[in-house]
Design an enzyme around this catalytic site. Structure first.
Site, PDB file in Angstrom:
ATOM      1  N   CYS A 138       0.885  -1.162   0.000  1.00 24.12           N
ATOM      2  CA  CYS A 138       0.000   0.000   0.000  1.00 24.12           C
ATOM      3  C   CYS A 138       0.922   1.211   0.000  1.00 24.12           C
ATOM      4  O   CYS A 138       1.508   1.539   1.026  1.00 24.12           O
ATOM      5  CB  CYS A 138      -0.923   0.018   1.215  1.00 24.12           C
ATOM      6  SG  CYS A 138      -2.027   1.468   1.221  1.00 24.12           S
ATOM      7  N   CYS A 180      -0.576   4.464   2.298  1.00 26.77           N
ATOM      8  CA  CYS A 180      -0.662   4.371   3.766  1.00 26.77           C
ATOM      9  C   CYS A 180      -0.409   2.926   4.185  1.00 26.77           C
ATOM     10  O   CYS A 180       0.696   2.424   4.043  1.00 26.77           O
ATOM     11  CB  CYS A 180      -1.985   4.901   4.275  1.00 26.77           C
ATOM     12  SG  CYS A 180      -3.425   4.189   3.448  1.00 26.77           S
TER      13      CYS A 180
END
Length: 205
Positions: free
Chosen positions: A108, A111
């Site tokens: 990711c 985040c």
């Protein structure tokens, strides 16, 4: 949280992030937005009840049940819903199958979006800027640092999770596991292998 006590008897204050979390938690409780019991229950669920062992059971079934594996690959979200494994962290889940030609790995970059409802709490390195930035640029090198050596002739695909979608890897089934039961197979499947940074364990491990 571990406290550090100096030789003069004073205790070091918690880290800034921990203090901030505690302040927000106290404010939510004080305003009656959430109860302390509810917060404790959420923590208990993700620390003790939900975890990668749930995901491992799903993968073990996918290894032994062709029709179930197809359902996972066709519509992971609906299949998990039928198993009662849904939640705000697992609303949209896509399963990716590793093959002899393709190795999938999940990140990711923005985040730390992660399928909590299936894999539990994310590992610290998944949230680290070093992993998030490097694996998309040099995935083969990053995997080698995890101890995972992917042959040069195998394609590596990096999948970037978002707030709308999470990914789970179905690792390749190790050789020599044809006689193992589902519970025995699930022991070979780790959290990292469902992220794609490692392979499933061999029977020797």
């Amino acid at each position: 949280m571990k406290k550090i006590t100096h030789s003069n008897g004073y205790t070091s204050p918690p880290a800034y992030a921990a203090l901030r979390i505690k302040a927000i938690q106290s404010l939510l409780i004080e305003k009656g937005i959430v109860s302390e019991e509810a917060l404790n229950e959420v923590v208990d669920i993700y620390e003790n009840k939900v975890g990668p062992h749930d995901g491992a059971k799903i993968i073990a079934r996918a290894w032994t049940d062709v029709s179930f594996r197809k359902k996972l690959l066709d519509d992971g979200t609906q299949t998990l819903s039928e198993l009662g494994m849904t939640g705000f962290e697992g609303a949209h889940v896509v399963f990716l199958e590793n093959t002899s030609d393709i190795h999938n790995v999940v990140v990711c970059t923005l985040c730390s979006c992660y399928p909590w409802a299936v894999l539990g709490l994310p590992p610290a390195w998944f949230k680290a800027p070093q992993y998030r930035s490097r694996v998309v640029i040099e995935p083969r090198k990053v995997l080698e640092e995890f101890g995972t050596n992917i042959p040069d002739n195998k394609e590596i695909r990096v999948w970037d999770s978002t707030a709308e979608i999470r990914y789970i890897v179905i690792p390749e089934r190790p050789e020599g596991t044809e006689s193992l039961s589902s519970s025995e197979l699930s022991c070979l499947i780790t959290r990292d292998s469902m992220i794609g940074t490692r392979l499933a364990k061999s029977v020797r491990e």
